[in-house]
Design an enzyme around this catalytic site. Sequence first.
Site, PDB file in Angstrom:
ATOM      1  N   GLU A  38      33.579  41.127  15.416  1.00 35.11           N
ATOM      2  CA  GLU A  38      34.390  41.096  14.199  1.00 35.11           C
ATOM      3  C   GLU A  38      34.914  42.503  13.919  1.00 35.11           C
ATOM      4  OE1 GLU A  38      31.339  39.695  11.643  1.00 35.11           O
ATOM      5  OE2 GLU A  38      31.231  37.739  12.645  1.00 35.11           O
ATOM      6  N   LEU A  67      35.366  35.032  12.554  1.00 38.32           N
ATOM      7  CA  LEU A  67      34.177  35.533  11.877  1.00 38.32           C
ATOM      8  C   LEU A  67      33.065  34.483  11.935  1.00 38.32           C
ATOM      9  CD1 LEU A  67      34.451  37.421   8.498  1.00 38.32           C
ATOM     10  CD2 LEU A  67      32.352  36.382   9.316  1.00 38.32           C
ATOM     11  N   GLU A  69      29.237  34.341  13.918  1.00 36.66           N
ATOM     12  CA  GLU A  69      28.356  35.033  14.851  1.00 36.66           C
ATOM     13  C   GLU A  69      27.800  34.109  15.935  1.00 36.66           C
ATOM     14  OE1 GLU A  69      28.223  35.306  11.576  1.00 36.66           O
ATOM     15  OE2 GLU A  69      28.872  37.367  11.252  1.00 36.66           O
ATOM     16  N   PHE A  92      26.265  43.793  11.166  1.00 41.90           N
ATOM     17  CA  PHE A  92      25.040  44.352  10.573  1.00 41.90           C
ATOM     18  C   PHE A  92      23.873  43.485  11.031  1.00 41.90           C
ATOM     19  CE2 PHE A  92      27.995  46.392   7.707  1.00 41.90           C
ATOM     20  CZ  PHE A  92      27.374  47.577   7.375  1.00 41.90           C
ATOM     21  N   ASP A  93      22.675  44.096  10.987  1.00 37.43           N
ATOM     22  CA  ASP A  93      21.446  43.419  11.384  1.00 37.43           C
ATOM     23  C   ASP A  93      21.317  42.012  10.816  1.00 37.43           C
ATOM     24  OD1 ASP A  93      20.825  44.456   8.660  1.00 37.43           O
ATOM     25  OD2 ASP A  93      20.501  46.315   9.772  1.00 37.43           O
ATOM     26  N   TYR A  97      21.869  36.956  12.150  1.00 38.58           N
ATOM     27  CA  TYR A  97      20.960  35.802  12.134  1.00 38.58           C
ATOM     28  C   TYR A  97      21.618  34.468  12.478  1.00 38.58           C
ATOM     29  CZ  TYR A  97      17.802  39.161   9.866  1.00 38.58           C
ATOM     30  OH  TYR A  97      17.034  40.256   9.591  1.00 38.58           O
ATOM     31  N   HIS A 138      22.068  44.582   4.632  1.00 36.69           N
ATOM     32  CA  HIS A 138      22.691  45.635   5.432  1.00 36.69           C
ATOM     33  C   HIS A 138      21.675  46.625   5.999  1.00 36.69           C
ATOM     34  CE1 HIS A 138      26.141  44.114   3.192  1.00 36.69           C
ATOM     35  NE2 HIS A 138      26.914  44.678   4.083  1.00 36.69           N
TER      36      HIS A 138
END
Lengths: 344, 392
Positions: A38, A67, A69, A92-93, A97, A138
């Site tokens: 992204e 967008l 994941e 971001f981490d 998920y 974040h």
Amino acid sequence: MTATLPQQTAPPTPLGRALNRALRDALAEDPAVHVLGEDVGTLGGVFRITDGLAAEFGDERCTDTPLAEAGILGAAIGMAMYGLRPVIEMQFDAFAYPSFEQLASHAAKMRNRTRGALPMPLTVRIPYGGGIGGVEHHSDSSEAYYTATPGLHVVTPSTVADAYGLLRAAIASDDPVVFLEPKRLYWSKEPWDAESPHPVPELGRAVVRRPGTSATLIGYGPSVPVCLQAAEAAREEGWDLEVVDLRSLVPLDEETVVASVRRTGRAVVVHEAQGFGGPGGELAARLSERCFHHLEAPVLRVTGFDIPYPPPMLEQHHLPGVDRVLDAVARLQWESEWTSKEAR
Amino acid sequence: MTVLDRSGAQQSSPHPAPPPAWRPAGDAASLLPQDTPYRVLGSEPLPVPPALLGDGPRPDDAELLALHGHLAKGRRYNEQATALTKQGSLAVYPSSTGQEACQIAAALALAEDDWLFPSYRDSLAAVARGVDPVEVLSLLRGDWHSGYDSRATRVAPLSTPLATQLPHAVGLAHAARLAGDELAVLALVGDGGTSEGDFHEALNFAAVWQAPVVFLVQNNGFAISVPLAKQTAAPSLAHKGVGYGLPGVLVDGNDAAAVRQVLSTALGRARSGGGPVLVEALTYRLEAHTNADDATRYRADDEVAAWRAHDPIALVERELTARGLLTEAHAAQVGAAAEELASDLRGRMRTEPSLDPADLFAHVYARPTQQLRQQQAQLQEELAAAAEGGPR
């Protein structure tokens, strides 16, 4: 293995710049490498790690995806099935998920499922960890999800040179690599010359960042600078601390860690992730199995609390800092008495 | 311009140019599926073929006879695999009895270089594609997670987590397109799977990338026990393409000739750069979800009976009879071929599969980690000790 000293003449280079260079060199050297994610194209990623890649290599080599994941990781798996070497960026981490099922059920298992017919040479770059004042979602340290998933490699750099070398090694790996980028180190600078050739290390090799004799601090990614600062501060207390940078949680270089702890007899594992079920527990268990007769004290852990990542105005209480590391070092049975009042 | 901006001396026009007018990015009507499923067999006159198909030729006699043979073999394969499960040779078997038209048509529509992405209920499609049935059944027998060479057969492993194989199909199709390779990918999913997020993400990626992939939804009415009405409020599953910008086609999933024609056209279109297509095939799972399921708990006998009358094999046989082609000689030949497949499968499944515990560690990574090598050595020691028969 010991760290090579950086060339002092090289310009100060931020860690993020070395990651960018690694992606650029990988794209230039291997037409199978494709970067997806992204905002990785025109914008160059929210952290600018993919800056300039779409302009240099085109939209088909550095692709702004929809967008989604799971879709990104799932599509990357299909691309890898066709022989490509996708490198995907999770923004971001905690935003990674949704892709976890694709990672755990397919990327991690496809080689095994097909007895090697469909290897998964893909790299999942994930900015992780706190310390940047990020709002919720974040700042997660999500490494334990990945280390608990056989079939994945889990790698994380702590230096500028490793950011380059380990990312090149991850992309070159024929197995899926979760490449965790300590986002608060993106801007930390070291002398590093992007134009001179750089060695690509073997994945799964820890490195002694600072030799010492009193005790071993074991860290990875964002906790390595904390360990080094603690070791420096500990000199005033008369402790000569060794610092081991794991660099890779899977495969885990037990030999380097074990050799260090057998030498020093004491160990503290430091990481931002929660203590319960975190990598520190695994290390403590393995060290007690393999270094029992060399240990002068129980292996201690300095980790994040077992809480959801705190809001930015409270995160300093959660993150393992130098003081907390030094407190742990002070509890390493220096009087060799189990019954001493200091022992807790 | 708001009142807050009005500080400067310069006065701009009170009516600045508006942003560009919105208009739709594409023509939604051309993406909509037909009102009635496309059908070739058992209906006169022919329904209008979907715009996507152009003129739909009636299958010639040879094609119809061949289809019949494939369907009969497919039915026999399903029966044999179900029997093997009852005998304990397979751990589980999700039967595609009643859905053979989709399974066979999927395999026949594929060109040599095309890829197939099946789900766990699509083992027949892999067999019809030419993969060894014993290797196909590895997953369900339990000797390995996937028993055939996916790269050599261009059949992805049977996917168990629903719809998760669809983004893989899109990614592979995308990679092939980038390489300039002229191939298409056929991805199979069920009605229940269309509720999964991966279904939607896959359709979206496929349309944005114009990937050469065809999605075949076998709508067999139930996701285990849950009927379609509890799964979706969409007018049809084929309508789900519109939201992503890819055309939907509705086909009678028990009409092998129609499914074959729709898939062949859609795959050909994808191969030549025409982009992805969503096909919904209306069919019915005549058996329970698996041998462990009891379908009488959630559906009525008369519903099953109605679908048995619309059975894929019955549809072809009626057409063959009408054309005077269902001869005794043909029936005997078809029966013998089906029996040969079943007998071969039965015989070879009697042989114990070769199992090597070292395989547990061999393919986790390109090179086993130090920890895996130690664990493998430990298991070998345990096995050696057990082989010696001594107490451990």
